[in-house]
Design a protein around this motif. Structure first.
Motif, PDB file in Angstrom:
ATOM      1  N   ILE A 285       4.423  -5.064   6.396  1.00  0.00           N
ATOM      2  CA  ILE A 285       4.864  -5.948   5.316  1.00  0.00           C
ATOM      3  C   ILE A 285       5.784  -5.140   4.411  1.00  0.00           C
ATOM      4  CG2 ILE A 285       4.120  -7.387   3.398  1.00  0.00           C
ATOM      5  CD1 ILE A 285       1.452  -7.742   4.870  1.00  0.00           C
ATOM      6  N   ILE A 286       7.070  -5.445   4.463  1.00  0.00           N
ATOM      7  CA  ILE A 286       8.086  -4.655   3.761  1.00  0.00           C
ATOM      8  C   ILE A 286       8.147  -5.034   2.292  1.00  0.00           C
ATOM      9  CG2 ILE A 286      10.511  -3.960   3.745  1.00  0.00           C
ATOM     10  CD1 ILE A 286       8.949  -3.224   6.296  1.00  0.00           C
ATOM     11  N   GLY A 287       8.171  -4.023   1.437  1.00  0.00           N
ATOM     12  CA  GLY A 287       8.327  -4.256   0.002  1.00  0.00           C
ATOM     13  C   GLY A 287       7.487  -3.301  -0.805  1.00  0.00           C
ATOM     14  N   ASP A 288       8.034  -2.858  -1.958  1.00  0.00           N
ATOM     15  CA  ASP A 288       7.261  -2.007  -2.862  1.00  0.00           C
ATOM     16  C   ASP A 288       7.343  -2.500  -4.304  1.00  0.00           C
ATOM     17  OD1 ASP A 288       9.823  -1.334  -3.564  1.00  0.00           O
ATOM     18  OD2 ASP A 288       9.722   0.741  -2.861  1.00  0.00           O
ATOM     19  N   LEU A 466      15.368  -3.659   0.281  1.00  0.00           N
ATOM     20  CA  LEU A 466      14.608  -3.074   1.381  1.00  0.00           C
ATOM     21  C   LEU A 466      14.577  -4.011   2.586  1.00  0.00           C
ATOM     22  CD1 LEU A 466      11.485  -1.654  -0.501  1.00  0.00           C
ATOM     23  CD2 LEU A 466      13.304  -0.326   0.565  1.00  0.00           C
ATOM     24  N   LEU A 467      14.365  -5.298   2.331  1.00  0.00           N
ATOM     25  CA  LEU A 467      14.243  -6.264   3.416  1.00  0.00           C
ATOM     26  C   LEU A 467      15.542  -6.435   4.181  1.00  0.00           C
ATOM     27  CD1 LEU A 467      12.055  -8.888   1.544  1.00  0.00           C
ATOM     28  CD2 LEU A 467      11.404  -7.717   3.659  1.00  0.00           C
ATOM     29  N   SER A 569      12.194   2.228  -5.871  1.00  0.00           N
ATOM     30  CA  SER A 569      10.920   2.927  -6.037  1.00  0.00           C
ATOM     31  C   SER A 569      10.761   3.394  -7.478  1.00  0.00           C
ATOM     32  CB  SER A 569      10.854   4.128  -5.093  1.00  0.00           C
ATOM     33  OG  SER A 569      11.835   5.097  -5.460  1.00  0.00           O
ATOM     34  N   GLN A 570       9.567   3.866  -7.818  1.00  0.00           N
ATOM     35  CA  GLN A 570       9.317   4.354  -9.183  1.00  0.00           C
ATOM     36  C   GLN A 570      10.243   5.526  -9.524  1.00  0.00           C
ATOM     37  OE1 GLN A 570       7.356   2.864 -11.323  1.00  0.00           O
ATOM     38  NE2 GLN A 570       6.648   1.341  -9.856  1.00  0.00           N
ATOM     39  N   ILE A 576      17.497   5.985 -12.586  1.00  0.00           N
ATOM     40  CA  ILE A 576      18.430   5.005 -13.159  1.00  0.00           C
ATOM     41  C   ILE A 576      18.339   5.022 -14.686  1.00  0.00           C
ATOM     42  CG2 ILE A 576      18.905   2.527 -13.369  1.00  0.00           C
ATOM     43  CD1 ILE A 576      17.956   2.242 -10.459  1.00  0.00           C
ATOM     44  N   ALA A 577      17.121   5.028 -15.220  1.00  0.00           N
ATOM     45  CA  ALA A 577      16.942   5.030 -16.668  1.00  0.00           C
ATOM     46  C   ALA A 577      17.554   6.283 -17.290  1.00  0.00           C
ATOM     47  CB  ALA A 577      15.450   4.944 -17.005  1.00  0.00           C
TER      48      ALA A 577
END
Length: 597
Positions: A285-288, A466-467, A569-570, A576-577
């Protein structure tokens, strides 16, 4: 075609016998120019190559492997096409008679009689005709030996293969002689008959299968296929699916081969062969994103138990994928996983599909009856998709099964006990259907012991990146393409689109793009028209929007670009921040505002 290497001992014995008989050195090479047998100096070179192993060369042995005729070399030192050693001046041989070894019209090697002294040369040329005849007979002898060895190896291989097959097939196998006594059994027969081989072989079939129809096969020669047979002896009771075939003799059968399988295992095998059930885990199951990670964690915890699960969510969110992951992460993972789409089966057939029927239950019923999906799922999981489409009269029977773990086939009166976990799924609002009297309230509460709601794709927008990459890799492999990625415009459009068809629609869009793209990137031209309209509409309106809205649009594009570069991701969000000089709280607020989280 025979191989000289497989009979190396015999080859060496023939080489020594030839040399002893004619008094001349003997060399035997195979069809790869490897020395397999020889005397004196050749014996010291066993395993080495003649003529440097060049099969396509123009030297003596290479030519002979292609031409296949006996050759006499009377003066080797003057023959530049004799051997590679001649060209470098290292030739010690003076003369040679060589003949091919032929098996099944194929040349498998060469025998050479080689003279190293003047006396041997004179003897070889003087007795040339008799020596040719002798060496050709020896070549025939080796060819016969090679073929005989090959046939023996082939028979032994076939024998081993047959025994391996009999030991690895899922059925128990018994062979009885003309009087009904067992003379062979495989390991599965031991398991099914609950005893050891020594207690089976030599006993009469009636000891394990009293009044077995296989005894009639000995009389008539007419076998049968997949009969349901039940036996009981002083120690055990058995319920088998049995096939019996006669071993034909001159006037009557000289034995019978019996194959049999436990009926429960047979039902599971039928399902596995017909449904091709596939194993999935939560890693598939793809996704985070936070929403999908949370539901995956809940589902993984739910998988450990046995309670009924109700999965809800929009069409295309992956409800069946979650149900499979729950099953294959549960203690029942070795049991069957059976799927039933309650909305795809006509109402008149759904009951017999779920619970099976006895023979003669209705017009058109199979003569042997039919096993239902709940029986096939015994010991495993049954997935009832589109449960909201189940008719009310079947909802009553399903409720009874969930409460009592037993049912009766259509047209039958025998109670069948089952051990099945039920996972149901729907994209409908069952609570609203209860108010409309279209779904039973008691069944709803029995199904939703553990409710799981799968988030829509617009609720997990950051997983789109991601998908799309996952589906690109999948369809690159499937369609033999090498597309590297998506253009920035396509990525922006994918992130802006609300995906009413959810993950299924995104997969279809990527598949469409892979099919329509001949370049290294999927461009706007390869986006499905219904999605591309959104880009055209946005572009046409851009000139009339306010400054504030244009600033927001530009800000959103920045976030999309950064998510594309850094990932969702985290750690990616933290980078980015930092690059944008904002706090993580501000970043998360902005991503939520632009529907990117």
């Amino acid at each position: 075609m025979g191989s000289l290497k497989r009979i190396a001992d015999s080859v060496q014995q023939v080489a020594e016998a030839i040399s002893l008989a004619v008094g001349i050195e003997t060399e035997i090479v195979d069809n790869e120019l490897t020395i397999v047998g020889g005397t004196n100096r050749y014996r010291e070179r066993l395993g080495e190559k003649e003529e440097s192993g060049k099969l396509s060369g123009d030297y003596l042995y290479g030519r002979m492997l292609r031409q296949g005729e006996t050759v006499v070399v009377e003066d080797a030192r003057r023959d530049i096409n004799y051997d590679y050693s001649t060209t470098i001046g290292a030739t010690e041989e003076l003369a040679e008679i060589c003949t091919p070894i032929k098996a099944d019209e194929k040349i498998i090697g060469i025998i050479g009689l080689v003279a190293f002294t003047k006396e041997q040369q004179q003897q070889l040329l003087k007795n040339k005709d008799s020596m040719i005849l002798f060496v050709e007979r020896m070549a025939d002898l080796l060819a016969s030996k090679a073929l005989e060895n090959e046939v023996f190896d082939r028979v032994k291989t076939i024998q081993n293969e047959i025994m391996t097959i009999l030991e690895t097939i899922h059925e128990g196998m018994l062979s009885i002689d003309g009087k009904g006594y067992i003379n062979y059994c495989n390991s599965n027969a031991e398991i099914l008959l609950k005893t050891i081989r020594e207690e089976i072989i030599g006993r009469h079939i009636s000891h394990f299968m009293p009044n077995s129809p296989a005894l009639k096969v000995l009389e008539t020669g007419e076998g049968y296929t997949e009969h349901e047979e039940m036996y009981k002896n002083s120690e055990n009771s058995f319920h088998f699916i049995v096939t019996a075939k006669a071993i034909l003799g001159k006037s009557k059968p000289r034995g019978v081969v019996i194959s049999f399988r436990d009926i429960v295992e047979a039902r599971k095998l039928i399902y596995n062969m017909s449904e091709m059930s596939m194993s999935y885990t939560f890693d598939d199951i793809i996704g985070d994103s936070d929403s999908i990670t949370r539901i995956k964690t809940q589902a993984h915890q739910v998988a450990r138990g046995y309670s009924t699960v109700l999965i809800t969510g929009e069409s295309g969110t992956g409800k069946e994928l979650f149900s499979r992951a729950i099953h294959y992460s549960s203690p029942r993972k070795k049991g069957p996983f059976i799927t039933v789409n309650c909305g795809a089966i006509p109402e008149t057939l759904l009951e017999s599909e779920l619970f099976g029927y006895e023979r003669g239950a209705f017009t058109g019923a199979k003569e042997k009856g039919k096993v239902g999906k709940f029986e096939l799922a015994d010991g495993g999981t049954i997935f009832l998709d589109e449960i909201g489409d189940m008719p009310l009269h079947l909802q009553v029977k399903l409720l009874h099964v969930l409460q009592n773990r037993r049912f009766e086939r259509v047209g039958g009166n025998k109670t069948i006990l089952i051990d099945v976990r039920v996972i149901a799924a729907t994209n409908k609002n069952l609570e609203e259907m209860i108010h409309q009297k279209k779904f039973r309230e008691d069944l709803y509460y029995r199904l939703s012991v553990i409710p799981l709601k799968i988030p829509s794709l617009r609720e997990r927008g950051e997983d789109i990146l991601l998908l799309k990459d996952y589906f690109l890799k999948k369809y690159n492999a499937f369609l033999n393409k090498r597309i590297k990625g998506f253009s920035r415009q396509v990525e922006e459009l994918y992130l802006a689109y609300d995906w009413p068809g959810n993950v299924r629609e995104l997969e279809n869009a990527v598949e469409y793009g892979v099919n329509m793209t001949l370049e290294e990137e999927i461009q706007l031209e390869a986006v499905p028209p219904r999605i591309k309209k959104l880009y055209s509409f946005s572009d046409a309106k851009s000139s009339s929007i306010s400054l504030q809205d244009q600033v927001k649009r530009f800000e959103k594009e920045i976030f999309i670009k950064k998510l594309t570069e850094k990932g969702s991701s985290q750690n990616g969000k933290l980078e980015i921040a930092e690059e944008l000089g904002i706090s993580r709280a501000t970043l998360y607020r902005k991503l939520a505002e632009y529907n990117l989280s």
